[in-house]
Design a protein around this motif. Structure first.
Motif, PDB file in Angstrom:
ATOM      1  N   GLN A 183       3.869  85.709  71.633  1.00 33.55           N
ATOM      2  CA  GLN A 183       2.966  85.704  72.779  1.00 33.55           C
ATOM      3  C   GLN A 183       1.551  85.453  72.307  1.00 33.55           C
ATOM      4  O   GLN A 183       1.149  85.932  71.247  1.00 33.55           O
ATOM      5  CB  GLN A 183       3.048  87.029  73.523  1.00 33.55           C
ATOM      6  N   LYS A 194       0.684  82.772  77.243  1.00 34.40           N
ATOM      7  CA  LYS A 194       1.451  81.717  76.572  1.00 34.40           C
ATOM      8  C   LYS A 194       2.561  82.356  75.748  1.00 34.40           C
ATOM      9  O   LYS A 194       2.373  83.402  75.124  1.00 34.40           O
ATOM     10  CB  LYS A 194       0.552  80.881  75.657  1.00 34.40           C
ATOM     11  N   THR A 195       3.743  81.712  75.733  1.00 35.36           N
ATOM     12  CA  THR A 195       4.869  82.211  74.946  1.00 35.36           C
ATOM     13  C   THR A 195       5.576  81.054  74.246  1.00 35.36           C
ATOM     14  O   THR A 195       5.479  79.899  74.674  1.00 35.36           O
ATOM     15  CB  THR A 195       5.895  82.953  75.822  1.00 35.36           C
ATOM     16  N   ALA A 196       6.277  81.385  73.188  1.00 30.18           N
ATOM     17  CA  ALA A 196       7.119  80.416  72.477  1.00 30.18           C
ATOM     18  C   ALA A 196       8.260  81.185  71.822  1.00 30.18           C
ATOM     19  O   ALA A 196       8.039  82.244  71.230  1.00 30.18           O
ATOM     20  CB  ALA A 196       6.320  79.656  71.426  1.00 30.18           C
ATOM     21  N   TYR A 224       8.554  76.572  74.674  1.00 28.53           N
ATOM     22  CA  TYR A 224       7.178  77.028  74.493  1.00 28.53           C
ATOM     23  C   TYR A 224       6.350  76.652  75.717  1.00 28.53           C
ATOM     24  O   TYR A 224       6.675  75.725  76.445  1.00 28.53           O
ATOM     25  CB  TYR A 224       6.547  76.440  73.228  1.00 28.53           C
ATOM     26  N   SER A 225       5.285  77.401  75.940  1.00 25.70           N
ATOM     27  CA  SER A 225       4.383  77.162  77.066  1.00 25.70           C
ATOM     28  C   SER A 225       3.504  75.951  76.772  1.00 25.70           C
ATOM     29  O   SER A 225       3.022  75.785  75.648  1.00 25.70           O
ATOM     30  CB  SER A 225       3.460  78.362  77.275  1.00 25.70           C
ATOM     31  N   GLY A 261       0.192  73.995  76.538  1.00 25.68           N
ATOM     32  CA  GLY A 261      -1.131  74.498  76.203  1.00 25.68           C
ATOM     33  C   GLY A 261      -1.129  75.568  75.134  1.00 25.68           C
ATOM     34  O   GLY A 261      -2.062  76.365  75.042  1.00 25.68           O
ATOM     35  N   SER A 262      -0.078  75.602  74.322  1.00 28.79           N
ATOM     36  CA  SER A 262      -0.023  76.555  73.218  1.00 28.79           C
ATOM     37  C   SER A 262       0.303  75.800  71.931  1.00 28.79           C
ATOM     38  O   SER A 262       0.753  74.661  71.962  1.00 28.79           O
ATOM     39  CB  SER A 262       1.026  77.644  73.480  1.00 28.79           C
ATOM     40  N   ASN A 312      -3.452  79.961  72.060  1.00 30.72           N
ATOM     41  CA  ASN A 312      -3.731  79.324  73.342  1.00 30.72           C
ATOM     42  C   ASN A 312      -4.643  78.130  73.055  1.00 30.72           C
ATOM     43  O   ASN A 312      -5.748  78.303  72.534  1.00 30.72           O
ATOM     44  CB  ASN A 312      -4.407  80.333  74.278  1.00 30.72           C
TER      45      ASN A 312
END
Length: 117
Positions: A41, A46-48, A71-72, A74-75, A106
């Motif tokens: 996180q 955002k997460t991956a 993954y989000s 923008g990360s 991020n």
């Protein structure tokens, strides 16, 4: 610019989507120390989901891989190989390091998770 960064990462034993060329298939295939997966996180929600492997190659050094299944937008990932920090691709490999950890950042705010994994 990318070729320069790739050269720096390769020299440090960290590679993005390109395999590390000095990998020897004859190196103790039973020396796998572990495989783990975790959802990282970053600030801003955002997460991956990242999985890693690591293998002992002697002298306290390791080689391994990482891959990201989701993954989000923008990360991005950062890696820390023996104290040197690199921006990473979503999958890759490392070799000849004593400590390799990752964290999620991020891209908009350039803020990263406080903890490394």
């Amino acid at each position: 610019m990318f070729h320069l960064l790739a050269g720096i990462l390769a020299a440090a034993g960290v590679a993005g989507s390109q395999p590390v060329t000095d990998y020897d298939e004859q190196e103790a295939p039973d020396a796998e120390v572990g495989r783990a997966c975790k959802t990282l996180q970053a600030p801003g929600g955002k997460t991956a989901h990242v999985c890693r492997t690591w293998y002992a190659i002697g002298g306290g050094s390791y080689r391994g891989t990482w891959d990201t299944s989701r993954y989000s937008a923008g990360s991005y990932l950062q890696g820390n190989a023996d104290g040197r920090i690199y921006n990473l691709t979503w999958d890759g490999s490392y070799r000849g390091v004593r400590r390799f950890v990752m964290r999620l950042c991020n891209a908009r705010t350039r803020k990263c998770a406080a903890t490394w994994w």
